[in-house]
Design an enzyme around this catalytic site. Structure first.
Site, short mmCIF file in Angstrom:
data_model
loop_
_atom_site.label_atom_id
_atom_site.label_comp_id
_atom_site.label_asym_id
_atom_site.label_seq_id
_atom_site.Cartn_x
_atom_site.Cartn_y
_atom_site.Cartn_z
N ASN A 61 -4.16 -1.79 6.51
CA ASN A 61 -5.13 -0.74 6.21
C ASN A 61 -5.80 -1.02 4.85
O ASN A 61 -5.19 -0.82 3.79
CB ASN A 61 -4.39 0.61 6.19
N ILE A 83 15.98 4.52 2.26
CA ILE A 83 15.07 4.80 1.15
C ILE A 83 14.02 5.80 1.64
O ILE A 83 13.55 5.71 2.78
CB ILE A 83 14.38 3.50 0.66
N SER A 140 0.81 -1.23 0.00
CA SER A 140 0.00 0.00 0.00
C SER A 140 0.84 1.27 0.00
O SER A 140 0.39 2.32 -0.45
CB SER A 140 -0.92 0.02 1.23
N ILE A 184 8.09 1.21 -0.45
CA ILE A 184 8.77 0.31 -1.39
C ILE A 184 7.77 -0.66 -2.02
O ILE A 184 7.79 -0.90 -3.23
CB ILE A 184 9.90 -0.45 -0.64
N THR A 198 10.85 6.87 2.40
CA THR A 198 9.48 6.40 2.60
C THR A 198 9.00 6.90 3.97
O THR A 198 9.76 7.53 4.71
CB THR A 198 9.40 4.86 2.62
N TYR A 241 15.30 -4.60 15.21
CA TYR A 241 15.04 -4.51 13.77
C TYR A 241 16.13 -5.25 12.99
O TYR A 241 15.85 -6.03 12.08
CB TYR A 241 14.98 -3.03 13.37
P1 NAP Z 1 6.51 1.93 4.84
O1 NAP Z 1 6.46 3.03 3.85
O2 NAP Z 1 6.30 2.21 6.28
O3 NAP Z 1 5.48 0.78 4.36
C1 NAP Z 1 5.33 -0.37 5.10
C2 NAP Z 1 4.27 -1.23 4.45
O4 NAP Z 1 4.13 -2.43 5.24
C3 NAP Z 1 2.90 -0.58 4.43
O5 NAP Z 1 2.22 -1.01 3.28
C4 NAP Z 1 2.24 -1.14 5.67
O6 NAP Z 1 0.83 -1.05 5.58
C5 NAP Z 1 2.76 -2.58 5.64
N1 NAP Z 1 2.72 -3.27 6.91
C6 NAP Z 1 3.33 -2.92 8.08
N2 NAP Z 1 3.04 -3.81 9.04
C7 NAP Z 1 2.25 -4.76 8.47
C8 NAP Z 1 1.63 -5.94 8.94
N3 NAP Z 1 1.75 -6.35 10.21
N4 NAP Z 1 0.89 -6.66 8.08
C9 NAP Z 1 0.75 -6.28 6.79
N5 NAP Z 1 1.31 -5.17 6.28
C10 NAP Z 1 2.04 -4.42 7.11
O7 NAP Z 1 7.91 1.17 4.80
P2 NAP Z 1 8.97 0.99 3.63
O8 NAP Z 1 10.08 1.93 3.89
O9 NAP Z 1 8.32 0.96 2.30
O10 NAP Z 1 9.52 -0.46 4.00
C11 NAP Z 1 9.20 -1.62 3.25
C12 NAP Z 1 10.15 -2.73 3.67
O11 NAP Z 1 11.49 -2.31 3.39
C13 NAP Z 1 10.13 -3.01 5.18
O12 NAP Z 1 10.31 -4.38 5.39
C14 NAP Z 1 11.33 -2.25 5.70
O13 NAP Z 1 11.83 -2.83 6.88
C15 NAP Z 1 12.29 -2.42 4.53
N6 NAP Z 1 13.35 -1.42 4.50
C16 NAP Z 1 13.06 -0.10 4.36
C17 NAP Z 1 14.10 0.82 4.32
C18 NAP Z 1 13.89 2.30 4.16
O14 NAP Z 1 14.86 3.05 4.24
N7 NAP Z 1 12.67 2.77 3.92
C19 NAP Z 1 15.43 0.37 4.43
C20 NAP Z 1 15.67 -0.99 4.56
C21 NAP Z 1 14.63 -1.87 4.59
P3 NAP Z 1 -0.11 -1.02 6.91
O15 NAP Z 1 0.56 -0.13 7.91
O16 NAP Z 1 -1.44 -0.54 6.44
O17 NAP Z 1 -0.19 -2.44 7.35
#
Ligand code: NAP
Length: 251
Positions: free
Chosen positions: A35, A181, A11, A14, A183, A148
């Site tokens: 959500n 990233i 949603s 990434i 986000t 984490y």
């Molecule tokens: P984000 O923008 O916060 O998005 C997180 C997504 O995961 C949302 O769609 C959220 O939707 C969903 N989510 C969270 N908890 C959930 C649950 N229990 N069940 C189902 N869906 C769930 O985060 P992002 O930065 O795109 O991160 C995506 C992935 O990349 C994560 O695994 C994060 O650890 C990893 N990552 C991110 C970064 C970075 O710099 N952004 C770096 C390294 C790794 P809902 O809240 O509606 O459930």
């Protein structure tokens, strides 16, 4: 192989960029997050038709089971699975509550195990590809992110092992480890957990960017390109691909 792709965490951030790129490539995409409204809104903006939005908490086994039953019944077998659902509750270990530890581990690590297990039921007969989203922090560690980091390091072992289990059935499993990233997850970066309580977010971000050899945070679309590469590469499995602007060299 089926051209049905399921993106957990699709949603926002990434996952949303991955869902968009897969839709652009002609895949039917199932966008999953807790959500439902946001998942629906994202699915509605994807190019092409027939995309689906479902609500599911990946940390809950029964919800994951039900979600895959729904997908199988209404859309068919899954070809690609992307596990981008994740949370962070950063802080020094001594300040981290055990229930926050459990929710991070259950969402980031157990959640991907549950979705892989459910998706494999059809993939084992028809082939498929899985990309789990780890983190450079899982490979290198970072103060203020012990839990984490552990959840993401666990994903590495899980991915490498599962790849060996299912390779003979034409299912590939890889880990993509992003750096920083842009986000929602990194929106407040610099203010959590470490010795930076007094710093403003505006001051902290340029400081972090100086630690990245390419000099900037990555964009979700840049991660999505690499996810697609792993999904589509027929002779790559059990690998970890870093998408971090060179950060692993500097940490
Ligand atoms: P984000 O923008 O916060 O998005 C997180 C997504 O995961 C949302 O769609 C959220 O939707 C969903 N989510 C969270 N908890 C959930 C649950 N229990 N069940 C189902 N869906 C769930 O985060 P992002 O930065 O795109 O991160 C995506 C992935 O990349 C994560 O695994 C994060 O650890 C990893 N990552 C991110 C970064 C970075 O710099 N952004 C770096 C390294 C790794 P809902 O809240 O509606 O459930």
């Amino acid at each position: 192989m089926s051209r049905l792709s399921v993106v957990f965490g699709g949603s926002r951030g990434i996952g949303r960029a991955v869902a968009r790129l897969l839709a652009q490539k002609g895949h039917r995409v199932v966008v999953v997050s807790r959500n439902a409204e946001l998942a629906q809104a994202t699915a509605a903006t994807l190019p092409g038709e027939d995309h689906v939005a479902l609500s599911c908490d990946v940390s809950k086994e029964q919800e994951v089971q039900k979600t895959f039953e729904t997908i199988q019944k209404s859309c068919g077998s899954v070809g690609y699975l992307v596990n981008a659902a994740g949370i962070n509750k950063d802080g020094l270990l001594l300040r981290t509550r055990p229930d926050d530890m459990v929710s991070v581990l259950h969402t980031n690590l157990l959640g991907s195990m549950l979705t892989c297990r459910a998706a494999l039921r059809s993939m084992l007969t028809q082939g498929g590809a899985i990309v789990n989203i780890g983190s450079v922090v899982g490979l290198k560690g970072n103060a203020g992110q012990c839990v984490y980091s552990a959840s993401k390091a666990g994903l590495e072992g899980f991915t490498r092992s599962l790849a060996k289990e299912v390779a003979s059935r034409n299912v590939r499993v890889n880990l993509l480890a992003p750096g920083f990233i842009r986000t929602d997850m990194t929106a407040g970066l610099g203010l959590r957990g470490q010795q930076q309580e007094a710093a403003s977010a505006a001051a902290a971000v340029p400081d972090m960017e100086r630690r990245i050899p390419l000099g900037r945070f990555g964009e979700p679309e840049e991660v999505a390109q690499a996810v697609l590469f792993l999904l589509e590469s027929p002779y790559i499995t059990g690998q970890v691909l870093l998408v971090d602007g060179g950060l692993q060299l500097a940490m």
